[in-house]
Enzyme design. Structure first.
Site: not given
Ligand code: AMP
Ligand code: MG
Length: 483
Positions: A250-251
């Site tokens: 997803d990244n």
């Molecule tokens: P990331 O680690 O930013 O790639 O996020 C991974 C997933 O977790 C994605 O679906 C983000 O939208 C979700 N996510 C991360 N932080 C939050 C948060 N504080 N509230 C809701 N969803 C989150």
């Molecule tokens: Mg991400």
């Protein structure tokens, strides 16, 4: 048209319901603009000079939504550390697709903008430190000439968010050529509706790769193009010692831009096994594993495309596998070219690989600083370092000088190539931390100065040596996802 001159032409919004949720940012209490990227705003043809800070704060918090915005949270899935999960924008909304005067299209996304249908147990919010960190590193990547999402603004929300402690809430405005990810394809593919997959394929090609629009096998061509782009991207990361830290599918963008600046950091001391992320216990995303993971992610992308590559599944899988397996050779060639550029070597010599690997081995053994070793070769190191008097290095350098003599071009040409490929400055971990600490206490001077130097990291400036000193190697630096 809104005051700031957004020119939204929103296309993702018009895709089927299953691709997204229509949702506005959740208003915040007391938005206060902390960072605003004027040069990016100018590139985007935004009209910001007549708008005061209060108004900008409202705009970049999402408290007032501009005309023409169709705010959405995008659905996506992803393999996180190898495990497949349904994800989506859980703390971000895309407020629109801004189109510039030259007809370039950019997603304008608020990160930290409140809960969405994809928030799961999260609060939809983000903290100031990680948003400023993304701002710094993404802008540094841009300065390094590496494809990346950009950062246009950061506001404080005036609300605390609760993690292990209370933190200041913030929203980052992320600018991307799109937010379509490998995970977007995985999400749609998992729904097993071929018509939706075809819609996503057509959309992606229209937006990023119109050159293959009329080709016979669009899905296969898209796969080949993404292999090329992602291969270039990871070679660039390796060039500057960037460790992404969370290369989940997803990244990984379909545009080939670096995205997600959670636990990333730059390597000081050369060690191929370097990992900074506190959650990457097995070193899945270590520096040396990045190309392997890139290929792994691309294979997940290929799996999504199978139904569109050929109606005959066996045949499709065979073609896709063969295409994916072209990655190693491509990577090897591109990596060699990159390393030759770093060393100013023209053409190719059958002994080049040994020369390159011997230098890396020496750096590893002697715990040399990756960036500064190349600076030393260009005579642009911050200060005299006795490490480079080491016999191993002196002998290696003789071989290098001998190889340079085979370049067959004017003596200084090699230095020009080296200077374009070896940054003098990277966002050193201690400098980033110093800037963040000050910014959290409302002192924006260090972050402003750091950003200024990172804008042009290949050029020697008066201030450059202050940013070339490595972090103390006895302090193990750790990064966190920032959620
Ligand atoms: P990331 O680690 O930013 O790639 O996020 C991974 C997933 O977790 C994605 O679906 C983000 O939208 C979700 N996510 C991360 N932080 C939050 C948060 N504080 N509230 C809701 N969803 C989150
Ligand atoms: Mg991400």
């Amino acid at each position: 048209m809104s005051k700031i001159n957004w020119n939204f032409k929103n296309t993702y919004f018009n895709l089927p319901k299953s691709f997204k949720e229509d949702i506005n940012p959740v208003p915040v209490k007391n938005p206060d603009l902390v960072m605003f990227n004027e040069s990016l705003a100018s590139e985007l043809n935004l009209n910001y000079s007549t708008i005061d800070k209060k108004e900008l704060s409202k705009i970049f918090s999402g408290n007032v939504l501009p005309n023409g915005s169709n705010s959405i949270a995008q659905a996506y899935a992803g393999h996180q550390f190898g495990h497949f999960t349904m994800l989506g924008d859980g703390r971000a909304v895309l407020i629109g697709e801004h189109t510039t005067q030259t007809n370039k299209k950019y997603d304008i996304q608020f990160k930290g903008s409140g809960k969405t249908a994809f928030s799961r147990n999260g609060d939809g919010r983000a903290a100031l430190g990680p948003m400023l960190r993304e701002y710094i590193i993404s802008e540094a990547m841009n300065g390094l000439n590496i494809p990346t999402t950009r950062s246009l603004a950061v506001i404080k929300t005036g609300e605390d968010i609760h993690r292990e402690t209370a933190l200041q809430g913030a929203i980052l405005t992320r600018v991307a050529s799109s937010h379509i990810r490998v995970g977007t394809f995985q999400y749609i593919a998992a729904r097993q509706k071929e018509d939706e997959l075809k819609i996503l394929l057509d959309y992606t090609i229209d937006r990023h790769y119109p050159e293959i629009k009329d080709s016979k096998n669009q899905a296969l061509n898209l796969l080949s193009l993404l292999i090329e782009r992602q291969c270039d991207l990871v070679v660039n990361w390796m060039r500057v010692g960037f460790i992404h830290g969370v290369m989940n599918t997803d990244n990984m963008t379909i545009s080939g831009e670096t995205i997600d600046y959670g636990p990333c950091a730059f390597m000081d001391t050369y060690d191929p096994k370097t990992v900074f992320s506190s959650i990457d216990q097995m070193g899945r995303y270590a520096y040396c594993n990045q190309p392997i993971i890139t290929k792994w992610n691309l294979a997940r992308f290929a799996e999504c495309l199978v139904p569109l590559i050929d109606k005959n599944q066996d045949k499709a899988v065979k073609i896709a596998t063969k295409t994916i397996n072209s990655f190693e050779k491509k990577y090897e060639e591109k990596w060699m070219k990159m390393m030759r550029d770093k060393l100013g070597l023209f053409g190719s010599d059958h002994k080049d690989k040994f020369l390159i690997l011997d230098l890396l081995t020496w750096m590893h053994e002697k715990k040399a600083d990756y960036t500064n070793t190349f600076c030393n070769l260009m005579d642009l190191a911050p200060k005299k370092d006795n490490l480079f008097d080491d016999n191993g290095f002196v002998n290696w350098k003789k071989r290098w000088v001998d190889r340079l003599s085979k370049n067959n071009s004017s003596s200084k040409k090699y230095l020009e190539i080296m200077k374009k490929n070896n940054p003098l400055v990277i966002p050193r971990n201690h400098k980033v931390e110093e800037a963040l600490e000050a910014a959290e206490k409302n002192d924006l001077k260090p972050i402003t100065q750091l950003l200024e130097i990172l804008k042009d990291p290949y050029t020697q400036k008066e201030d450059t040596p202050n940013y070339q000193i490595p972090s103390r190697s006895d302090e193990k630096y750790q990064t966190f996802c920032g959620t």
